[in-house]
Design a protein around this motif. Structure first.
Motif, mmCIF file in Angstrom:
data_model
loop_
_atom_site.group_PDB
_atom_site.id
_atom_site.type_symbol
_atom_site.label_atom_id
_atom_site.label_comp_id
_atom_site.label_asym_id
_atom_site.label_seq_id
_atom_site.Cartn_x
_atom_site.Cartn_y
_atom_site.Cartn_z
ATOM 1 N N TYR A 315 29.193 -28.369 23.604
ATOM 2 C CA TYR A 315 30.269 -28.267 22.614
ATOM 3 C C TYR A 315 31.599 -27.815 23.216
ATOM 4 O O TYR A 315 32.659 -28.286 22.802
ATOM 5 C CB TYR A 315 29.842 -27.339 21.477
ATOM 6 C CG TYR A 315 28.645 -27.865 20.718
ATOM 7 C CD1 TYR A 315 28.730 -29.050 19.996
ATOM 8 C CD2 TYR A 315 27.422 -27.196 20.754
ATOM 9 C CE1 TYR A 315 27.629 -29.557 19.311
ATOM 10 C CE2 TYR A 315 26.320 -27.694 20.081
ATOM 11 C CZ TYR A 315 26.423 -28.876 19.355
ATOM 12 O OH TYR A 315 25.333 -29.379 18.703
ATOM 13 N N TYR A 346 35.016 -26.057 15.401
ATOM 14 C CA TYR A 346 35.354 -24.634 15.214
ATOM 15 C C TYR A 346 34.714 -24.079 13.951
ATOM 16 O O TYR A 346 34.260 -22.931 13.919
ATOM 17 C CB TYR A 346 36.867 -24.445 15.179
ATOM 18 C CG TYR A 346 37.495 -24.400 16.556
ATOM 19 C CD1 TYR A 346 37.192 -23.352 17.437
ATOM 20 C CD2 TYR A 346 38.361 -25.400 16.985
ATOM 21 C CE1 TYR A 346 37.751 -23.302 18.705
ATOM 22 C CE2 TYR A 346 38.917 -25.366 18.260
ATOM 23 C CZ TYR A 346 38.601 -24.318 19.113
ATOM 24 O OH TYR A 346 39.153 -24.268 20.381
ATOM 25 N N LYS A 349 31.196 -23.177 14.535
ATOM 26 C CA LYS A 349 31.053 -21.924 15.304
ATOM 27 C C LYS A 349 31.482 -20.700 14.506
ATOM 28 O O LYS A 349 31.391 -19.584 15.002
ATOM 29 C CB LYS A 349 31.882 -22.011 16.587
ATOM 30 C CG LYS A 349 31.396 -23.089 17.548
ATOM 31 C CD LYS A 349 31.978 -22.931 18.949
ATOM 32 C CE LYS A 349 33.498 -22.906 18.957
ATOM 33 N NZ LYS A 349 34.031 -22.847 20.344
#
Length: 463
Positions: A315, A346, A349
């Motif tokens: 990633y 993003y 995450k």
């Protein structure tokens, strides 16, 4: 000699100002009678006046052709209803002639692409000529002036005829793919244009400001076009159907790879098609991307390398490639897609603030990207417990989430049902009317600030 003299006198009289004024007066009288009947949809009475106008007043007023268009469309509709194919064909041909006369006599007030697309649509709707000739009519409009070729219906019909021809073996699969790319790009450009018109007006409404009648009309028209373009895009994708699945694409491009591996345009188009259809697991995709990146490192090749890295679970490397792609990309729609991919990474995450900044970058490039608004709404809703000093302010975050979800459905009608469901869910979790009354210094219409990473203000809705 006497005959010549009389001829000279006659010609002089015909072109004298007095004669011209008399002719104009007669044209004005005929047009007035035509328009009076046309306005009340008494087209049977109007038709003889129309015939007079195109005989002797062909370049008098644009209104002749505007009312003529309505008249012939009404005649066609009536003939179709009565299953009178002879009349339907006759009036369809008359409508086409009406368009051609308008083009010839009022070229400065007639968009060529739009009008030739209208002609092609009449042929398609009324089954005039062969499928090949219908396609040629759409192709003429497209090549002559694609800027004004904006009708959602005509864009669909254009592709529909091509699919028919490909099914008969008269067009090859690659031509279908190329035309699909052109038409979808056109639809998406029009969606951006309409969303850009609508966005400031939607924000104005959300702020509680009253729109002028002109603004209301603009917003209504923009939203109608957005719905139509969304429906047409879905229909075009349905027409393409199984023709563009991996089972067809991979053999097609595998067969031609060796002879085209030095052809940058072919590599770019093939990799783009496989990427768009998520055919990235096949080894062919890696071969295409590797060859393309060697020949022409670009926004697209960086994007595809990012997809490969993401597929392999790398990633951080994927984000690196995506950022390179976004910096290099010049096409707004493609840039928006890359920003959206970065934002999704993003968000996955948990880096919501950074994700939002990339979603907003995507929206700056493509205001019709409703999914980006939905993702922001989802992040806000998930942050409600962390973004308020008390229960009321924590729950108020859902109002903001609902605003974003609502906007998603307005700029992108294809996701309206999902957006409406999200709005309903968020509003159900937001403060209700009794909660507002119990909160000091807050009324319906008040502006409150949401803290933490969100950092936005919102207007308390009237419930």
């Amino acid at each position: 000699m006497k005959t010549n003299f009389l001829l000279i006198v006659l010609v002089t009289a015909l072109f004298s100002p007095k004669f011209s004024s008399a002719q104009d007066a007669e044209c004005a009288r005929t047009l007035s009678l035509f328009s009076q009947s046309a306005k009340i949809k008494d087209y049977k009475s109007a038709e003889p006046y129309y015939n007079e106008l195109i005989e002797g007043c062909v370049d008098f007023r644009l209104a002749t052709y505007q009312y003529g268009e309505r008249m012939f469309k009404a005649f066609i509709k009536e003939a179709e209803k009565n299953k009178n194919t002879a009349d339907q064909k006759k009036y369809a041909e008359a409508l086409i002639e009406n368009y051609k006369l308008r083009l010839a006599n009022f070229p400065d007030k007639t968009a060529k692409g739009e009008t030739y697309a209208d002609i092609a649509q009449v042929k398609f709707d009324n089954n005039l000529g062969s499928k090949a000739s219908q396609y040629d009519a759409f192709e003429k409009a497209w090549k002559m002036d694609k800027e004004s070729f904006n009708s959602p219906k005509a864009l669909y019909s254009y592709f529909n005829v091509l699919i028919d021809l490909q099914g008969k073996g008269e067009k090859d699969l690659q031509e279908v793919f190329s035309k699909y790319d052109e038409l979808i790009k056109k639809v998406e450009q029009e969606e951006i244009h309409r969303a850009e018109e609508a966005e400031p007006l939607i924000k104005k409404q959300e702020a509680g400001e009253k729109l002028s009648s002109g603004e209301e009309r603009t917003l209504k028209n923009s939203e109608i076009y957005l719905r139509n373009y969304s429906a047409i895009k879905s229909s075009i994708n349905t027409l393409l159907g199984d023709l563009a699945d991996c089972d067809n694409l991979i053999p097609l491009y595998s067969k031609d790879f060796e002879q085209n591996k030095e052809n940058v345009t072919w590599l770019r188009n093939a990799a783009g098609r496989l990427s768009a259809k998520e055919c990235t697991k096949d080894p062919l995709f890696f071969k295409l991307v590797e060859a393309l990146h060697q020949k022409e490192p670009s926004a697209k090749s960086a994007l595809y390398l990012g997809q490969l890295a993401e597929k392999d679970g790398k990633y951080s490397k994927a984000l690196e490639y995506y950022n390179q792609s976004a910096e290099l990309e010049e096409n707004p729609i493609d840039k928006a897609r890359v920003y959206n991919k970065i934002a999704n990474n993003y968000k996955r995450k948990g880096s919501y603030s950074t994700a939002r900044s990339f979603y907003k970058k995507a929206l700056n490039q493509q205001p019709s990207l409703g999914s980006a608004y939905l993702q922001i709404a989802d992040m806000y809703a998930k942050s409600a417990n962390d973004c308020g000093n008390n229960i009321f302010y924590k729950r108020a975050v859902y109002w903001l989430a609902a605003d974003y979800a609502r906007r998603a459905g307005r700029v992108d009608p294809s996701i309206k049902s999902s957006a409406d469901a999200a709005v309903s869910s968020y509003m159900g979790r937001a403060p209700q009317k009794p909660d507002i009354f119990q909160e000091p210094d807050i009324d319906e219409g008040s502006t409150i600030n949401i803290g933490c990473w969100i950092g936005e203000s919102l207007r308390v809705p009237s419930l």
